[in-house]
Motif scaffolding. Sequence first.
Motif, PDB file in Angstrom:
ATOM      1  N   PHE A  96       0.963  -1.428   0.003  1.00 19.69           N
ATOM      2  CA  PHE A  96      -0.094   0.056   0.015  1.00 19.69           C
ATOM      3  C   PHE A  96       0.860   1.330  -0.118  1.00 19.69           C
ATOM      4  N   PHE A  98      -5.595  16.070   3.345  1.00 22.25           N
ATOM      5  CA  PHE A  98      -5.502  15.195   2.261  1.00 22.25           C
ATOM      6  C   PHE A  98      -6.878  14.331   2.082  1.00 22.25           C
ATOM      7  N   GLY A 130      -8.849  10.415   0.667  1.00 24.97           N
ATOM      8  CA  GLY A 130      -8.555   9.165   0.130  1.00 24.97           C
ATOM      9  C   GLY A 130      -9.452   8.448  -0.677  1.00 24.97           C
ATOM     10  N   TYR A 172      -5.681   3.515  -5.839  1.00 23.19           N
ATOM     11  CA  TYR A 172      -5.824   4.415  -4.603  1.00 23.19           C
ATOM     12  C   TYR A 172      -5.516   5.821  -4.775  1.00 23.19           C
ATOM     13  N   TYR A 175      -5.422  -3.321   2.204  1.00 24.15           N
ATOM     14  CA  TYR A 175      -4.628  -2.655   3.314  1.00 24.15           C
ATOM     15  C   TYR A 175      -4.149  -3.381   4.315  1.00 24.15           C
ATOM     16  N   LYS A 208      -9.372  16.094   7.583  1.00 26.47           N
ATOM     17  CA  LYS A 208      -8.408  15.053   7.141  1.00 26.47           C
ATOM     18  C   LYS A 208      -7.282  15.949   7.419  1.00 26.47           C
ATOM     19  N   ALA A 241      -7.185   4.489  11.068  1.00 23.40           N
ATOM     20  CA  ALA A 241      -7.723   5.381  10.064  1.00 23.40           C
ATOM     21  C   ALA A 241      -8.948   4.839   9.353  1.00 23.40           C
ATOM     22  N   THR A 284     -11.859   3.743   3.038  1.00 21.33           N
ATOM     23  CA  THR A 284     -11.369   3.519   1.937  1.00 21.33           C
ATOM     24  C   THR A 284     -10.136   2.611   1.732  1.00 21.33           C
ATOM     25  N   ALA A 285      -9.174   3.035   2.490  1.00 25.03           N
ATOM     26  CA  ALA A 285      -7.999   2.163   2.489  1.00 25.03           C
ATOM     27  C   ALA A 285      -8.106   0.682   2.930  1.00 25.03           C
TER      28      ALA A 285
HETATM   29  C1  COI Z   1      -8.058   6.112   3.580  1.00 22.30           C
HETATM   30  O1  COI Z   1      -8.514   5.216   3.862  1.00 22.30           O
HETATM   31  O2  COI Z   1      -7.935   7.042   2.624  1.00 22.30           O
HETATM   32  C2  COI Z   1      -6.967   6.674   4.640  1.00 22.30           C
HETATM   33  O3  COI Z   1      -7.144   7.809   4.839  1.00 22.30           O
HETATM   34  C3  COI Z   1      -6.218   5.958   5.441  1.00 22.30           C
HETATM   35  C4  COI Z   1      -4.944   6.489   5.017  1.00 22.30           C
HETATM   36  C5  COI Z   1      -4.249   7.347   6.020  1.00 22.30           C
HETATM   37  C6  COI Z   1      -3.941   5.174   4.667  1.00 22.30           C
END
Ligand code: COI
Length: 354
Positions: free
Chosen positions: A27, A72, A74, A138, A170, A195, A234, A301-302
């Motif tokens: 990842f 950020f 994701g 991603y 992940y 975030k 997360a 998401t991850a």
């Molecule tokens: C995501 O699921 O997009 C997250 O933000 C997790 C990431 C910090 C790895």
Amino acid sequence: MTETLDIKITKTKHSRLNETDFDNLPFGKIFTDHMFVADYADGEWKNLQVVPYGDISFSPAISSLHYGQSFFEGIKAYKHADGQVSVFRPDKNAARFNKSAERLCMPTLPEEIFLQSIAAVIDVDRDWVPAQANHSLYIRPFMFATDRFLGVAPSTTYSYMVLLCPVGPYFSKTLRVKIETHFTRAAEGGMGYAKSSGNYGGSMYPAKKATEEGFDQLIWTDAKDHKYIEEMGAANVMFVLDGTLITPSTRDTILDGVTRDTVLTLAREWGMPVEERRVSIAEIIEGAKNGKLTDAFGAGTAATLAPVGSISHEGEEYFLSDPQTREFSQKMLKALNAIRYGDAPDVHGWNYMV
Ligand code: COI
Ligand code: PLP
């Protein structure tokens, strides 16, 4: 009708696609050939471009490095059996992007720039979207302050970028999690719902200590009394307790997850009782003891849906059922994947085709 933005595209002369081992995609370590960049100055977004992925250079005085004006998103894109590529609910991320921006005194980004930047860079790197089961692309949109100024004040210039990573799952195993009752991820009035990069920086020390104790993830609790469950690592956290899907209600300490919303929407459509409310540690531990806690998982998401195998609290470890036998999360994961990979009708309009 939304206008098509003027995005300049410069392609790489040396694609790394053929050198990439798609059977080994840790990842967040493998990046596609291109990235998106845009600048904010004089009150507007400009220089919208897709450029070859690579290092960038900035002054060491940029305020994001010193004061954390940085955040950020994701998101994931999926390859369908017919070769089409869809991005899952990016409009939700666009809205959350701007909530984060506002909380950090940073400029908002028009939704059409957010969506078209993602579409533009994916279009150039379309062949990087993995086709294997449980794999995806991603998408990491982010913004950071670029003024070179050591005073503590909102920057007047910013960069917005989008990176892409082909990824596999992940988490590769069932999680052993600990309920954290000392450290805090977010407090009321803070920025847990944003975030912001700092939220993740601050979570690493408690997470490292938990890893040293043999745990895979932390369940965060409220900052005031450490009596109520908030999130898991997360990801948002969800439980099936006595036949009801329960999850902490969103508040300013909790990230309002897209996966969370998706799971709640589908569960309600299936006629499952759903409760969004404060969730106490006591009731979860009680449910683990008396067998009424039949499912527990992280949603992100991850993380996708990441099954919790055991929950530890005050030195006691409570084991839950084998994730393969859990009716709700197994059914939900199948339903989610069917929509995302285009194997089921997208009746909600969640797939943004690129
Ligand atoms: C995501 O699921 O997009 C997250 O933000 C997790 C990431 C910090 C790895
Ligand atoms: N909570 C935190 C702290 C996260 O980092 C994430 C991941 O993005 C989530 C929840 C889940 O949000 P989403 O489902 O939108 O990815």
